[in-house]
Design a protein around this motif. Structure first.
Motif, mmCIF file in Angstrom:
data_model
loop_
_atom_site.group_PDB
_atom_site.id
_atom_site.type_symbol
_atom_site.label_atom_id
_atom_site.label_comp_id
_atom_site.label_asym_id
_atom_site.label_seq_id
_atom_site.Cartn_x
_atom_site.Cartn_y
_atom_site.Cartn_z
ATOM 1 N N ALA A 16 0.832 -1.196 0.000
ATOM 2 C CA ALA A 16 0.000 0.000 0.000
ATOM 3 C C ALA A 16 0.870 1.250 0.000
ATOM 4 O O ALA A 16 1.930 1.288 0.633
ATOM 5 N N ALA A 43 0.290 -0.640 -4.605
ATOM 6 C CA ALA A 43 -1.159 -0.495 -4.484
ATOM 7 C C ALA A 43 -1.434 0.921 -3.990
ATOM 8 O O ALA A 43 -0.694 1.427 -3.149
ATOM 9 N N GLN A 45 -3.798 2.125 -2.062
ATOM 10 C CA GLN A 45 -4.164 2.144 -0.644
ATOM 11 C C GLN A 45 -4.785 0.814 -0.288
ATOM 12 O O GLN A 45 -5.034 -0.013 -1.159
ATOM 13 N N GLY A 46 -5.041 0.616 0.985
ATOM 14 C CA GLY A 46 -5.735 -0.591 1.398
ATOM 15 C C GLY A 46 -5.206 -1.177 2.676
ATOM 16 O O GLY A 46 -4.128 -0.834 3.152
ATOM 17 N N ASP A 47 -6.032 -2.081 3.218
ATOM 18 C CA ASP A 47 -5.630 -2.800 4.419
ATOM 19 C C ASP A 47 -4.975 -4.110 3.995
ATOM 20 O O ASP A 47 -5.153 -4.581 2.866
ATOM 21 N N GLY A 50 -7.390 -7.068 2.621
ATOM 22 C CA GLY A 50 -7.942 -6.784 1.296
ATOM 23 C C GLY A 50 -6.884 -6.835 0.213
ATOM 24 O O GLY A 50 -7.112 -7.371 -0.882
ATOM 25 N N LEU A 51 -5.708 -6.287 0.508
ATOM 26 C CA LEU A 51 -4.611 -6.320 -0.466
ATOM 27 C C LEU A 51 -4.132 -7.742 -0.709
ATOM 28 O O LEU A 51 -3.824 -8.116 -1.849
ATOM 29 N N GLU A 54 -6.589 -9.474 -3.019
ATOM 30 C CA GLU A 54 -6.392 -8.979 -4.385
ATOM 31 C C GLU A 54 -5.111 -9.550 -4.988
ATOM 32 O O GLU A 54 -5.080 -9.961 -6.144
ATOM 33 N N GLY A 66 -0.431 -9.056 1.357
ATOM 34 C CA GLY A 66 -0.743 -7.640 1.384
ATOM 35 C C GLY A 66 -0.039 -6.966 2.543
ATOM 36 O O GLY A 66 -0.004 -7.506 3.646
ATOM 37 N N GLY A 68 -0.410 -3.519 4.455
ATOM 38 C CA GLY A 68 -1.298 -2.371 4.598
ATOM 39 C C GLY A 68 -0.579 -1.098 4.973
ATOM 40 O O GLY A 68 0.588 -1.104 5.377
ATOM 41 N N GLU A 69 -1.307 -0.022 4.848
ATOM 42 C CA GLU A 69 -0.775 1.300 5.178
ATOM 43 C C GLU A 69 -0.274 1.374 6.616
ATOM 44 O O GLU A 69 0.660 2.105 6.913
ATOM 45 N N ASP A 83 -12.545 -12.062 3.485
ATOM 46 C CA ASP A 83 -12.294 -11.683 4.877
ATOM 47 C C ASP A 83 -11.682 -12.810 5.709
ATOM 48 O O ASP A 83 -11.687 -12.749 6.935
#
Length: 115
Positions: A16, A43, A45-47, A50-51, A54, A66, A68-69, A83
């Motif tokens: 992110a 990416a 943005q995102g948690d 979720g990343l 994806e 992923g 995250g930020e 989830d």
């Protein structure tokens, strides 16, 4: 990789925007220590969860990570609900915990026991 080569299958890592790029070292090292390559994509943005989901959808190996930020790191498989990540290291996790997320992703790819 050169433009003419077929892309090598890899665990996709989505980072992110705003996440500390230094986190990549531990995460990618964990997967690569197990002999599984990674490919890092930015990416916007995102948690982490979720990343990761994806990223799994983008990966030929159907496994993604992923970042995250907030610095949390998750690993996901494309067949799982969005989830329901396979593993998660929170924003305050130690470097070894982030490396373990990379190890976990590699074990999923290699179809090895996760515990």
């Amino acid at each position: 990789m050169s433009g003419g080569d077929a892309e090598r299958p890899a665990v996709v890592v989505l980072l992110a925007a705003g996440a500390d790029p230094a986190l990549l070292h531990e995460v990618c090292a964990g997967a690569e220590e197990e002999g599984v390559p990674t490919r890092v994509d930015p990416a916007p943005q995102g948690d982490a969860v979720g990343l990761a989901h994806e990223a799994a959808g983008r990966s030929a190996l159907r496994t993604g990570i992923g970042i995250g930020e907030d610095g949390a790191v998750a690993v996901h498989h494309a067949t799982l609900p969005a989830d329901a990540p396979v593993g998660l290291a929170g924003p305050d996790a130690a470097g070894a915990d982030r490396r373990n997320v990379g190890h976990l992703a590699a074990r999923i790819v290699k179809v090895l026991p996760l515990a």
